[in-house]
Design a protein around this motif. Structure first.
Motif, PDB file in Angstrom:
ATOM      1  N   VAL A 134       0.867  -1.186   0.000  1.00 10.91           N
ATOM      2  CA  VAL A 134       0.000   0.000   0.000  1.00 10.91           C
ATOM      3  C   VAL A 134       0.902   1.234   0.000  1.00 10.91           C
ATOM      4  CG1 VAL A 134      -1.846   1.233   1.218  1.00 10.91           C
ATOM      5  CG2 VAL A 134      -1.779  -1.265   1.268  1.00 10.91           C
ATOM      6  N   SER A 135       0.884   1.971  -1.096  1.00  9.31           N
ATOM      7  CA  SER A 135       1.853   3.069  -1.213  1.00  9.31           C
ATOM      8  C   SER A 135       1.307   4.415  -0.757  1.00  9.31           C
ATOM      9  CB  SER A 135       2.353   3.184  -2.654  1.00  9.31           C
ATOM     10  OG  SER A 135       1.275   3.480  -3.496  1.00  9.31           O
ATOM     11  N   GLU A 136      -0.029   4.559  -0.678  1.00 10.10           N
ATOM     12  CA  GLU A 136      -0.599   5.806  -0.165  1.00 10.10           C
ATOM     13  C   GLU A 136      -2.120   5.694  -0.012  1.00 10.10           C
ATOM     14  OE1 GLU A 136       1.052   6.812  -4.128  1.00 10.10           O
ATOM     15  OE2 GLU A 136       0.331   8.766  -3.462  1.00 10.10           O
ATOM     16  N   ILE A 137      -2.643   6.584   0.821  1.00  5.87           N
ATOM     17  CA  ILE A 137      -4.099   6.650   1.019  1.00  5.87           C
ATOM     18  C   ILE A 137      -4.471   8.118   0.823  1.00  5.87           C
ATOM     19  CG2 ILE A 137      -5.999   6.263   2.633  1.00  5.87           C
ATOM     20  CD1 ILE A 137      -4.045   4.355   4.186  1.00  5.87           C
ATOM     21  N   PHE A 138      -5.447   8.377  -0.020  1.00  7.50           N
ATOM     22  CA  PHE A 138      -5.843   9.776  -0.231  1.00  7.50           C
ATOM     23  C   PHE A 138      -7.338   9.857  -0.530  1.00  7.50           C
ATOM     24  CE2 PHE A 138      -6.183   9.752  -4.892  1.00  7.50           C
ATOM     25  CZ  PHE A 138      -5.456   8.602  -5.204  1.00  7.50           C
ATOM     26  N   TYR A 139      -7.844  11.079  -0.521  1.00 10.91           N
ATOM     27  CA  TYR A 139      -9.277  11.305  -0.712  1.00 10.91           C
ATOM     28  C   TYR A 139      -9.521  12.023  -2.024  1.00 10.91           C
ATOM     29  CZ  TYR A 139     -14.043  12.733   0.361  1.00 10.91           C
ATOM     30  OH  TYR A 139     -15.403  12.926   0.326  1.00 10.91           O
ATOM     31  N   ALA A 140     -10.506  11.573  -2.780  1.00  6.76           N
ATOM     32  CA  ALA A 140     -10.905  12.291  -3.994  1.00  6.76           C
ATOM     33  C   ALA A 140     -12.376  12.054  -4.271  1.00  6.76           C
ATOM     34  CB  ALA A 140     -10.074  11.829  -5.186  1.00  6.76           C
ATOM     35  N   LYS A 141     -13.120  13.131  -4.435  1.00 11.44           N
ATOM     36  CA  LYS A 141     -14.523  13.114  -4.870  1.00 11.44           C
ATOM     37  C   LYS A 141     -15.409  12.077  -4.174  1.00 11.44           C
ATOM     38  CE  LYS A 141     -13.493  15.174  -9.265  1.00 11.44           C
ATOM     39  NZ  LYS A 141     -13.563  15.146 -10.688  1.00 11.44           N
ATOM     40  N   GLY A 142     -15.326  12.026  -2.863  1.00 10.53           N
ATOM     41  CA  GLY A 142     -16.223  11.134  -2.121  1.00 10.53           C
ATOM     42  C   GLY A 142     -15.674   9.744  -1.868  1.00 10.53           C
ATOM     43  N   TYR A 143     -14.405   9.516  -2.202  1.00  8.56           N
ATOM     44  CA  TYR A 143     -13.815   8.192  -2.016  1.00  8.56           C
ATOM     45  C   TYR A 143     -12.488   8.285  -1.280  1.00  8.56           C
ATOM     46  CZ  TYR A 143     -17.020   6.960  -5.770  1.00  8.56           C
ATOM     47  OH  TYR A 143     -18.148   6.779  -6.517  1.00  8.56           O
ATOM     48  N   TRP A 144     -12.287   7.398  -0.324  1.00  6.35           N
ATOM     49  CA  TRP A 144     -10.944   7.195   0.205  1.00  6.35           C
ATOM     50  C   TRP A 144     -10.310   6.145  -0.694  1.00  6.35           C
ATOM     51  CZ3 TRP A 144      -8.381  10.328   3.186  1.00  6.35           C
ATOM     52  CH2 TRP A 144      -9.108  11.235   3.952  1.00  6.35           C
ATOM     53  N   ILE A 145      -9.138   6.463  -1.228  1.00  3.23           N
ATOM     54  CA  ILE A 145      -8.513   5.581  -2.218  1.00  3.23           C
ATOM     55  C   ILE A 145      -7.209   5.030  -1.658  1.00  3.23           C
ATOM     56  CG2 ILE A 145      -7.584   5.444  -4.581  1.00  3.23           C
ATOM     57  CD1 ILE A 145      -9.537   7.806  -5.229  1.00  3.23           C
ATOM     58  N   PHE A 146      -7.108   3.726  -1.670  1.00  2.98           N
ATOM     59  CA  PHE A 146      -5.896   3.043  -1.199  1.00  2.98           C
ATOM     60  C   PHE A 146      -5.152   2.574  -2.441  1.00  2.98           C
ATOM     61  CE2 PHE A 146      -6.898   2.295   3.373  1.00  2.98           C
ATOM     62  CZ  PHE A 146      -8.167   2.846   3.387  1.00  2.98           C
ATOM     63  N   MET A 147      -3.937   3.047  -2.653  1.00 10.53           N
ATOM     64  CA  MET A 147      -3.173   2.624  -3.833  1.00 10.53           C
ATOM     65  C   MET A 147      -2.371   1.376  -3.471  1.00 10.53           C
ATOM     66  SD  MET A 147      -4.043   4.703  -6.191  1.00 10.53           S
ATOM     67  CE  MET A 147      -2.936   4.090  -7.432  1.00 10.53           C
ATOM     68  N   VAL A 148      -2.684   0.286  -4.143  1.00 10.06           N
ATOM     69  CA  VAL A 148      -2.008  -0.983  -3.851  1.00 10.06           C
ATOM     70  C   VAL A 148      -1.315  -1.450  -5.134  1.00 10.06           C
ATOM     71  CG1 VAL A 148      -2.306  -3.331  -2.960  1.00 10.06           C
ATOM     72  CG2 VAL A 148      -3.831  -1.513  -2.201  1.00 10.06           C
ATOM     73  N   GLN A 149      -0.015  -1.409  -5.121  1.00 11.96           N
ATOM     74  CA  GLN A 149       0.768  -1.735  -6.321  1.00 11.96           C
ATOM     75  C   GLN A 149       0.191  -1.040  -7.557  1.00 11.96           C
ATOM     76  OE1 GLN A 149       2.862  -5.932  -5.083  1.00 11.96           O
ATOM     77  NE2 GLN A 149       1.412  -5.973  -6.719  1.00 11.96           N
ATOM     78  N   SER A 150      -0.032   0.246  -7.404  1.00 11.90           N
ATOM     79  CA  SER A 150      -0.512   1.160  -8.449  1.00 11.90           C
ATOM     80  C   SER A 150      -1.974   0.957  -8.836  1.00 11.90           C
ATOM     81  CB  SER A 150       0.366   1.110  -9.696  1.00 11.90           C
ATOM     82  OG  SER A 150      -0.032   0.098 -10.567  1.00 11.90           O
ATOM     83  N   GLU A 151      -2.679   0.103  -8.116  1.00 13.10           N
ATOM     84  CA  GLU A 151      -4.108  -0.075  -8.419  1.00 13.10           C
ATOM     85  C   GLU A 151      -4.954   0.591  -7.333  1.00 13.10           C
ATOM     86  OE1 GLU A 151      -7.439  -3.556  -8.695  1.00 13.10           O
ATOM     87  OE2 GLU A 151      -5.359  -4.162  -8.751  1.00 13.10           O
ATOM     88  N   PRO A 152      -5.975   1.372  -7.718  1.00 16.44           N
ATOM     89  CA  PRO A 152      -6.804   2.018  -6.686  1.00 16.44           C
ATOM     90  C   PRO A 152      -7.841   1.072  -6.106  1.00 16.44           C
ATOM     91  CG  PRO A 152      -7.517   2.677  -8.896  1.00 16.44           C
ATOM     92  CD  PRO A 152      -6.363   1.745  -9.090  1.00 16.44           C
TER      93      PRO A 152
END
Lengths: 185, 184
Positions: A124-142
């Motif tokens: 998991v390389s980062e967690i961020f928020y965009a347009k109503g979603y918390w997005i967890f980036m896992v090996q470049s996949e959201p």
């Protein structure tokens, strides 16, 4: 049970992207044709209008062609989304699917309908928020955790706090928004 | 163990695509800038260099710009993507493993493991040295190099096809033909 093993280098399969995209949102030729049509069409409309109003072709043709080109991106995006949805439903994939995200000490588990994905925390390389979603980036996949998955803001904060406690230092540093949100009282 | 449950629309990702790309490829190449620079540059060059007929020159130059913008954008995008991935991940190469069971395709890539029920697999096809499976709009790549020999590859693809639905098999005509082909 049958299995195979191998290695994939980052970016090595980029050449296959066009073939996959073709199956998901149509061949790139369609988008090229659309760009040409808008460019030429814009130029012709601009030329005719300019000639009718001012009797001057050159500037009007250029402006019309430029407007046609600039309108390509938003129009192509709409077309891609429509084709993407059409192909998914045509392939029997429902648009609305049950989903769940689970935090365990070892991994983040993300289940969407018939697919279960398990990512070790170091992936998991980062967690961020965009347009109503918390997005967890896992090996470049959201992986998505929409706001409406959480019963309350406190639940959301607790979930993010726990997730942040498992990711590595670099990932936490990249997840400034999530950290601020989780620590807010 | 902590979890959240809900429903997702499969195209939810489209809304957030720009934000995701910013994170995955960092400084994303600007498609508008590339199109504008190439078309405008081509038009101006054509106008001044095509002495007998500047208007025709501008048209040909602009047309060349439209043609060139696509490979130029793809090249710039690929470069930015690779750079951003390398900056984020500890490894440049991911080990992969694909396992076929009666119930599901189990695909492991790096630190991620995906268990996909066969009814979710909609396509299986070959492209540029990879067998690609598509399930719920994600692709699963299996390099041809992962197979010991062509008969091993054929047996694997044949078994995968046997688990897929009739509709998915119909969409995977190339794979079906590959399996039917005799070893030479």
């Amino acid at each position: 049970m049958t299995s195979i093993r191998g290695t994939i280098r980052i970016g090595e399969a980029q050449a296959t992207c066009a073939a996959t995209a073709k199956r998901q949102r149509g061949a790139s030729g369609l988008y090229f044709a659309m760009m040409f049509a808008l460019w030429i069409g814009g130029g012709v409309i601009g030329g005719v209008t300019g000639w009718a109003i001012h009797g001057n072709l050159t500037v009007a043709v250029c402006l019309g062609a430029a407007a046609g080109l600039l309108s390509h991106r938003p129009l192509a995006k709409r077309l891609a989304i429509a084709l993407f949805r059409q192909r998914l439903t045509g392939a029997g994939t429902p648009l609305d699917m049950p989903a769940a995200m689970t935090i365990t000490p070892e991994a983040l588990i993300y289940t969407v309908s018939d697919v279960e994905k398990r990512g070790a925390w170091r992936a998991v390389s980062e967690i961020f928020y965009a347009k109503g979603y918390w997005i967890f980036m896992v090996q470049s996949e959201p992986w998505f955790a929409p706001d409406h998955f959480f019963a309350s803001e406190a639940d959301k904060r607790a979930f993010l706090r726990e997730a942040l406690s498992h990711v590595n230092e670099e990932a936490r540093a990249r997840s400034g928004d999530a950290r601020l949100f989780a620590e807010r009282t | 163990m902590t979890s959240v449950i809900g429903a997702l629309r499969l195209d939810d990702g489209l809304k957030t695509r720009a934000a995701i790309e910013k994170r995955t490829i960092g400084e994303s190449p600007d498609g508008y800038a590339i199109v504008s620079a190439l078309v405008l540059g081509g038009t101006i060059l054509g106008f001044f260099l095509w002495v007998p007929n500047p208007m025709l020159g501008a048209l040909v130059g602009g047309f060349s710009g439209v043609v060139l913008q696509y490979p130029a954008y793809r090249w710039a995008w690929g470069r930015a993507w690779r750079k951003a991935l390398q900056a984020r991940y500890y490894d440049y190469a991911f080990p992969i493993a694909a396992e076929l069971t009666q119930e599901a395709l189990i695909y492991e890539i790096g630190d991620e493991r995906r268990v996909t029920k066969w009814r979710a697999v909609t396509d299986l096809f070959w492209n540029n040295g990879y067998w690609i499976l598509i399930a719920q709009c994600r692709s699963y790549l299996i390099p041809q190099a992962a197979f010991a020999d062509p008969s091993n590859e054929r047996a694997f693809i044949s078994e995968a096809l046997s688990y897929m639905s009739e509709e998915a098999r119909a969409r995977s005509a190339g794979a079906v033909a590959f399996v039917a082909r005799k070893d030479t």
